[in-house]
Design a protein around this motif. Structure first.
Motif, PDB file in Angstrom:
ATOM      1  N   TRP A 178      -5.246   5.306   4.851  1.00  0.00           N
ATOM      2  CA  TRP A 178      -5.009   3.808   4.633  1.00  0.00           C
ATOM      3  C   TRP A 178      -6.515   3.102   3.717  1.00  0.00           C
ATOM      4  O   TRP A 178      -7.376   3.628   3.751  1.00  0.00           O
ATOM      5  N   TRP A 179      -6.149   2.051   3.386  1.00  0.00           N
ATOM      6  CA  TRP A 179      -6.992   0.981   2.651  1.00  0.00           C
ATOM      7  C   TRP A 179      -6.977  -0.202   3.067  1.00  0.00           C
ATOM      8  O   TRP A 179      -5.973  -0.790   3.434  1.00  0.00           O
ATOM      9  N   SER A 180      -8.146  -0.543   3.808  1.00  0.00           N
ATOM     10  CA  SER A 180      -8.447  -1.909   4.396  1.00  0.00           C
ATOM     11  C   SER A 180      -8.677  -3.061   3.307  1.00  0.00           C
ATOM     12  O   SER A 180      -9.919  -2.892   2.757  1.00  0.00           O
ATOM     13  N   ALA A 199      -2.845  -4.046   7.945  1.00  0.00           N
ATOM     14  CA  ALA A 199      -3.581  -2.929   8.392  1.00  0.00           C
ATOM     15  C   ALA A 199      -5.023  -3.250   8.085  1.00  0.00           C
ATOM     16  O   ALA A 199      -5.090  -2.822   6.819  1.00  0.00           O
ATOM     17  N   PRO A 206      -3.761   3.171  -4.038  1.00  0.00           N
ATOM     18  CA  PRO A 206      -3.060   2.021  -3.200  1.00  0.00           C
ATOM     19  C   PRO A 206      -2.561   0.740  -4.183  1.00  0.00           C
ATOM     20  O   PRO A 206      -3.349   0.384  -4.978  1.00  0.00           O
ATOM     21  N   LEU A 217       1.496   0.525  10.204  1.00  0.00           N
ATOM     22  CA  LEU A 217       0.550   1.590   9.891  1.00  0.00           C
ATOM     23  C   LEU A 217       1.380   2.624   8.896  1.00  0.00           C
ATOM     24  O   LEU A 217       0.807   3.160   8.124  1.00  0.00           O
ATOM     25  N   ALA A 276       0.652  -1.132   0.048  1.00  0.00           N
ATOM     26  CA  ALA A 276      -0.060   0.033  -0.030  1.00  0.00           C
ATOM     27  C   ALA A 276       0.710   1.500  -0.060  1.00  0.00           C
ATOM     28  O   ALA A 276       0.378   2.191   0.628  1.00  0.00           O
ATOM     29  N   GLN A 320     -11.655   2.710   2.865  1.00  0.00           N
ATOM     30  CA  GLN A 320     -10.618   3.665   3.206  1.00  0.00           C
ATOM     31  C   GLN A 320     -10.766   4.134   4.239  1.00  0.00           C
ATOM     32  O   GLN A 320     -11.898   4.627   4.786  1.00  0.00           O
ATOM     33  N   ALA A 327      -5.957   6.434  12.291  1.00  0.00           N
ATOM     34  CA  ALA A 327      -5.044   5.088  12.465  1.00  0.00           C
ATOM     35  C   ALA A 327      -5.832   4.293  13.799  1.00  0.00           C
ATOM     36  O   ALA A 327      -5.701   3.241  13.684  1.00  0.00           O
ATOM     37  N   GLU A 383       2.086   1.033   5.264  1.00  0.00           N
ATOM     38  CA  GLU A 383       0.928   0.792   4.561  1.00  0.00           C
ATOM     39  C   GLU A 383      -0.275   1.920   4.235  1.00  0.00           C
ATOM     40  O   GLU A 383      -0.998   1.829   3.686  1.00  0.00           O
ATOM     41  N   ALA A 384       0.343   3.156   4.708  1.00  0.00           N
ATOM     42  CA  ALA A 384      -0.597   4.179   4.397  1.00  0.00           C
ATOM     43  C   ALA A 384      -0.420   4.649   2.964  1.00  0.00           C
ATOM     44  O   ALA A 384       0.674   4.556   2.516  1.00  0.00           O
TER      45      ALA A 384
END
Length: 250
Positions: free
Chosen positions: A127-129, A181, A48, A106, A40, A135, A139, A109-110
């Protein structure tokens, strides 16, 4: 290295500029330059990068390259006797830079780098889960998930490991699939379940998930039970482009 790649239906592309190690972290913790490598980081199109991309040798196994990797996982019945979460010391700060393992993930992967404050406190950032394709802009709304949960690892062979090896497993920053993450709600929905019991709610991520689960089990020489193997094989049959890449831990 055992090499493979996997495809996804998500509209993301592989950044050809970046290498494999997603934990190439800038030592000054600057929030402006692009972080390079892995699932990511910020790609050229500011979208991402989803998981790993095609690198190295293709895994053998015909159209279903994930199949042989799944079949190679040793079979054993599972036992949770004696398990406690404290058996896996986690969220350590191996490089003593003030950021523990959770925060390192974190930061890495940001897709929009966070501001890193005192004691590695994170603010802002995006972030992308993967599990639910959401999105996230805080955190605190994220959990860092062990791809193969600690309890599942215990069941699958880690009960016989030394404390040092269990700590290494719980803080594995050397493989991009080991830690991820994701939104807290999906991580807690997953809990300690294997793919026979739980898969990500985002169906488009099932192929990536089975590849990453298999890679993590193979990397750490963990076993599978019959129901887990069948679930992985069934999912792999729907993922002809899925392959598995891992580097075994001695």
């Amino acid at each position: 290295m055992n090499s493979a790649t996997h495809a996804s239906d998500a509209p993301f592309s592989i950044d050809p500029v970046c290498g494999w190690s997603r934990y190439t972290k800038l030592r000054d913790h600057s929030s402006s330059p692009r972080r390079c490598g892995g699932r990511a980081h910020r790609a050229a199109a500011d979208r991402p990068v989803l998981r790993s991309g095609p690198r190295g040798r293709a895994a053998r196994g015909g159209d279903d390259a994930a199949g042989p990797a799944i079949a190679s996982l040793p079979r054993a019945a599972e036992s949770r006797d004696g398990y406690t979460r404290s058996s896996f010391k986690h969220w350590t700060d191996a490089d003593r830079d003030g950021c523990n393992t959770r925060t390192e993930v974190l930061i890495a992967e940001a897709i929009e780098p966070p501001t890193i404050g005192a004691r590695c406190a994170l603010s802002s950032g995006v972030w992308w889960s993967m599990y639910d394709e959401q999105q996230v802009t805080a955190a605190s709304a994220l959990d860092v998930d062990h791809m193969v949960p600690l309890a599942e690892a215990w069941d699958s062979g880690a009960s016989g490991w030394t404390a040092a090896r269990r700590q290494a497993y719980a803080n594995d920053l050397d493989a991009e699939r080991s830690l991820i993450a994701v939104t807290a709600k999906t991580n807690r929905s997953k809990a300690d379940q294997d793919p026979a019991q739980w898969m990500p709610p985002a169906a488009a991520q099932h192929c990536a998930y089975l590849a990453d689960w298999t890679a993590t089990k193979a990397r750490w020489q963990l076993t599978v039970d019959d129901a887990e193997r069948q679930a992985l094989a069934t999912a792999a049959a729907q993922c002809p482009g899925a392959t598995v890449e891992y580097e075994p831990v001695p």
